[in-house]
Design a protein around this motif. Structure first.
Motif, mmCIF file in Angstrom:
data_model
loop_
_atom_site.group_PDB
_atom_site.id
_atom_site.type_symbol
_atom_site.label_atom_id
_atom_site.label_comp_id
_atom_site.label_asym_id
_atom_site.label_seq_id
_atom_site.Cartn_x
_atom_site.Cartn_y
_atom_site.Cartn_z
ATOM 1 N N ALA A 128 -3.519 8.567 -14.156
ATOM 2 C CA ALA A 128 -2.481 7.979 -13.309
ATOM 3 C C ALA A 128 -2.624 6.462 -13.243
ATOM 4 C CB ALA A 128 -2.533 8.583 -11.910
ATOM 5 N N HIS A 129 -3.847 5.984 -13.172
ATOM 6 C CA HIS A 129 -4.096 4.544 -13.085
ATOM 7 C C HIS A 129 -3.658 3.827 -14.366
ATOM 8 C CE1 HIS A 129 -5.704 1.019 -11.217
ATOM 9 N NE2 HIS A 129 -6.658 0.849 -12.125
ATOM 10 N N GLU A 130 -3.646 4.532 -15.474
ATOM 11 C CA GLU A 130 -3.195 3.942 -16.737
ATOM 12 C C GLU A 130 -1.675 3.870 -16.823
ATOM 13 O OE1 GLU A 130 -5.027 2.479 -19.172
ATOM 14 O OE2 GLU A 130 -6.628 2.740 -17.704
ATOM 15 N N THR A 131 -0.962 4.752 -16.117
ATOM 16 C CA THR A 131 0.490 4.817 -16.265
ATOM 17 C C THR A 131 1.291 4.329 -15.056
ATOM 18 O OG1 THR A 131 0.552 7.115 -15.513
ATOM 19 C CG2 THR A 131 0.317 6.748 -17.886
ATOM 20 N N CYS A 132 0.692 4.313 -13.872
ATOM 21 C CA CYS A 132 1.401 3.886 -12.659
ATOM 22 C C CYS A 132 1.814 2.410 -12.792
ATOM 23 C CB CYS A 132 0.501 4.074 -11.440
ATOM 24 S SG CYS A 132 1.180 3.379 -9.916
ATOM 25 N N PRO A 133 3.098 2.093 -12.595
ATOM 26 C CA PRO A 133 3.540 0.697 -12.710
ATOM 27 C C PRO A 133 2.815 -0.269 -11.766
ATOM 28 C CG PRO A 133 5.430 2.158 -12.778
ATOM 29 C CD PRO A 133 4.233 3.019 -12.425
ATOM 30 N N TYR A 134 2.463 0.172 -10.557
ATOM 31 C CA TYR A 134 1.727 -0.692 -9.635
ATOM 32 C C TYR A 134 0.326 -0.966 -10.183
ATOM 33 C CZ TYR A 134 5.120 -0.350 -5.790
ATOM 34 O OH TYR A 134 6.233 -0.441 -4.994
ATOM 35 N N ALA B 277 0.836 -1.210 0.000
ATOM 36 C CA ALA B 277 0.000 0.000 0.000
ATOM 37 C C ALA B 277 0.868 1.256 0.000
ATOM 38 C CB ALA B 277 -0.944 -0.004 1.206
ATOM 39 N N ALA B 278 1.934 1.263 0.780
ATOM 40 C CA ALA B 278 2.823 2.431 0.830
ATOM 41 C C ALA B 278 3.517 2.648 -0.511
ATOM 42 C CB ALA B 278 3.858 2.258 1.944
ATOM 43 N N GLY B 279 4.031 1.585 -1.099
ATOM 44 C CA GLY B 279 4.698 1.706 -2.387
ATOM 45 C C GLY B 279 3.755 2.154 -3.488
ATOM 46 N N TRP B 280 2.561 1.565 -3.520
ATOM 47 C CA TRP B 280 1.601 1.897 -4.560
ATOM 48 C C TRP B 280 1.136 3.336 -4.434
ATOM 49 C CZ3 TRP B 280 -3.256 -1.610 -5.643
ATOM 50 C CH2 TRP B 280 -3.834 -1.252 -6.869
ATOM 51 N N SER B 281 0.823 3.781 -3.210
ATOM 52 C CA SER B 281 0.338 5.157 -3.048
ATOM 53 C C SER B 281 1.414 6.173 -3.412
ATOM 54 C CB SER B 281 -0.198 5.394 -1.634
ATOM 55 O OG SER B 281 0.779 5.136 -0.657
#
Length: 141
Positions: free
Chosen positions: A118-124, A52-56
Protein backbone atom coordinates in the motif's frame (compact mmCIF):
# COMPACT_ATOMS: atom_id res chain seq x y z
CA UNK A 1 7.06 5.66 -24.86
CA UNK A 2 5.17 8.21 -22.74
CA UNK A 3 2.14 7.12 -20.77
CA UNK A 4 -0.96 9.31 -20.95
CA UNK A 5 -2.14 10.60 -17.60
CA UNK A 6 -5.87 10.81 -16.99
CA UNK A 7 -7.05 13.16 -14.24
CA UNK A 8 -9.66 11.25 -12.24
CA UNK A 9 -10.65 14.06 -9.90
CA UNK A 10 -9.58 17.58 -8.98
CA UNK A 11 -10.25 18.84 -5.46
CA UNK A 12 -10.81 22.59 -5.35
CA UNK A 13 -10.90 24.61 -2.15
CA UNK A 14 -10.90 28.26 -1.20
CA UNK A 15 -9.16 29.19 2.05
CA UNK A 16 -9.44 32.67 3.51
CA UNK A 17 -6.45 34.84 4.30
CA UNK A 18 -6.64 33.79 7.94
CA UNK A 19 -4.85 30.60 6.85
CA UNK A 20 -4.57 28.41 9.94
CA UNK A 21 -7.11 30.64 11.66
CA UNK A 22 -9.43 31.11 8.69
CA UNK A 23 -11.96 28.96 6.88
CA UNK A 24 -11.78 26.56 3.98
CA UNK A 25 -14.58 25.59 1.63
CA UNK A 26 -14.69 23.25 -1.34
CA UNK A 27 -16.16 24.40 -4.63
CA UNK A 28 -19.00 21.87 -4.30
CA UNK A 29 -19.83 22.95 -0.72
CA UNK A 30 -19.28 19.46 0.74
CA UNK A 31 -16.37 20.76 2.82
CA UNK A 32 -16.95 23.94 4.80
CA UNK A 33 -14.77 24.14 7.88
CA UNK A 34 -13.24 26.52 10.34
CA UNK A 35 -9.49 26.26 10.77
CA UNK A 36 -7.41 26.89 13.86
CA UNK A 37 -3.78 26.49 14.78
CA UNK A 38 -2.77 23.25 16.53
CA UNK A 39 -3.01 23.60 20.29
CA UNK A 40 -4.97 26.85 20.12
CA UNK A 41 -8.34 27.49 21.70
CA UNK A 42 -9.92 27.79 18.23
CA UNK A 43 -12.94 25.70 17.29
CA UNK A 44 -11.69 24.47 13.94
CA UNK A 45 -9.52 21.68 12.66
CA UNK A 46 -5.98 22.17 11.38
CA UNK A 47 -4.15 21.24 8.18
CA UNK A 48 -2.28 18.39 9.88
CA UNK A 49 -5.56 16.74 10.94
CA UNK A 50 -6.94 17.12 7.42
CA UNK A 51 -3.78 15.63 5.93
CA UNK A 52 -3.88 12.71 8.39
CA UNK A 53 -7.54 12.02 7.58
CA UNK A 54 -6.97 12.12 3.83
CA UNK A 55 -3.85 9.98 3.97
CA UNK A 56 -5.37 7.32 6.23
CA UNK A 57 -8.48 7.05 4.03
CA UNK A 58 -6.38 6.77 0.87
CA UNK A 59 -4.06 4.25 2.54
CA UNK A 60 -6.99 1.97 3.41
CA UNK A 61 -7.98 2.06 -0.26
CA UNK A 62 -4.42 1.11 -1.26
CA UNK A 63 -4.46 -1.76 1.26
CA UNK A 64 -7.70 -2.94 -0.35
CA UNK A 65 -6.10 -2.98 -3.80
CA UNK A 66 -3.06 -4.86 -2.46
CA UNK A 67 -5.30 -7.37 -0.68
CA UNK A 68 -7.23 -8.02 -3.88
CA UNK A 69 -3.99 -8.70 -5.77
CA UNK A 70 -2.72 -10.97 -2.97
CA UNK A 71 -6.13 -12.65 -2.59
CA UNK A 72 -6.35 -11.72 1.10
CA UNK A 73 -9.66 -11.11 2.82
CA UNK A 74 -9.55 -7.94 4.89
CA UNK A 75 -11.28 -7.71 8.26
CA UNK A 76 -14.25 -5.35 8.54
CA UNK A 77 -12.49 -3.58 11.43
CA UNK A 78 -9.36 -2.68 9.42
CA UNK A 79 -8.20 0.73 10.65
CA UNK A 80 -5.40 3.20 10.06
CA UNK A 81 -4.52 5.69 12.78
CA UNK A 82 -2.46 8.43 11.14
CA UNK A 83 -0.32 10.73 13.25
CA UNK A 84 1.11 13.79 11.52
CA UNK A 85 3.55 15.92 13.50
CA UNK A 86 4.18 19.58 12.76
CA UNK A 87 7.85 20.09 13.64
CA UNK A 88 10.16 23.09 13.94
CA UNK A 89 13.95 23.21 13.86
CA UNK A 90 15.26 26.75 14.10
CA UNK A 91 13.13 28.79 11.70
CA UNK A 92 12.20 25.80 9.51
CA UNK A 93 8.91 23.91 9.75
CA UNK A 94 8.45 20.33 8.60
CA UNK A 95 6.19 17.31 8.95
CA UNK A 96 6.76 13.74 10.02
CA UNK A 97 4.21 10.96 10.20
CA UNK A 98 3.28 7.54 11.51
CA UNK A 99 0.68 5.23 10.02
CA UNK A 100 -0.48 2.70 12.61
CA UNK A 101 -2.39 -0.08 10.87
CA UNK A 102 -4.68 -2.54 12.60
CA UNK A 103 -5.78 -5.69 10.72
CA UNK A 104 -7.27 -8.06 13.31
CA UNK A 105 -7.29 -11.67 12.17
CA UNK A 106 -4.61 -11.17 9.49
CA UNK A 107 -1.21 -12.69 10.23
CA UNK A 108 1.49 -10.16 11.05
CA UNK A 109 3.59 -11.13 8.00
CA UNK A 110 0.62 -10.79 5.65
CA UNK A 111 -0.44 -7.50 7.26
CA UNK A 112 3.10 -6.13 6.89
CA UNK A 113 3.22 -7.22 3.24
CA UNK A 114 -0.10 -5.44 2.60
CA UNK A 115 1.10 -2.28 4.37
CA UNK A 116 4.35 -2.27 2.40
CA UNK A 117 2.49 -2.74 -0.90
CA UNK A 118 0.00 0.00 0.00
CA UNK A 119 2.84 2.39 0.83
CA UNK A 120 4.24 1.86 -2.67
CA UNK A 121 0.94 2.67 -4.42
CA UNK A 122 -0.92 5.16 -2.18
CA UNK A 123 -0.74 8.64 -3.79
CA UNK A 124 -0.19 10.31 -0.38
CA UNK A 125 2.69 7.92 0.35
CA UNK A 126 4.17 8.66 -3.05
CA UNK A 127 3.88 12.41 -2.45
CA UNK A 128 5.65 12.21 0.90
CA UNK A 129 8.33 9.66 -0.05
CA UNK A 130 11.76 11.20 0.35
CA UNK A 131 10.23 14.44 1.65
CA UNK A 132 9.26 13.60 5.22
CA UNK A 133 10.05 10.86 7.72
CA UNK A 134 7.30 8.21 7.66
CA UNK A 135 7.03 5.25 10.00
CA UNK A 136 4.71 2.33 9.19
CA UNK A 137 3.50 0.23 12.12
CA UNK A 138 1.37 -2.90 12.09
CA UNK A 139 -0.19 -2.53 15.54
CA UNK A 140 -2.64 -5.43 15.54
CA UNK A 141 -2.69 -8.49 13.39
Amino acid sequence: MTMTTTVLYTAKTHTTSGGRDGTSRSDDGRLDIALSSPGSAGNGTNPEQLFAAGWSACFIGAIGLAAKKMKVALPPDLAVDAEVDLCKAGDAYSLQARLNVSMPGVTRDTAQALVNAAHETCPYSKATRGNIEVTLNVVAA
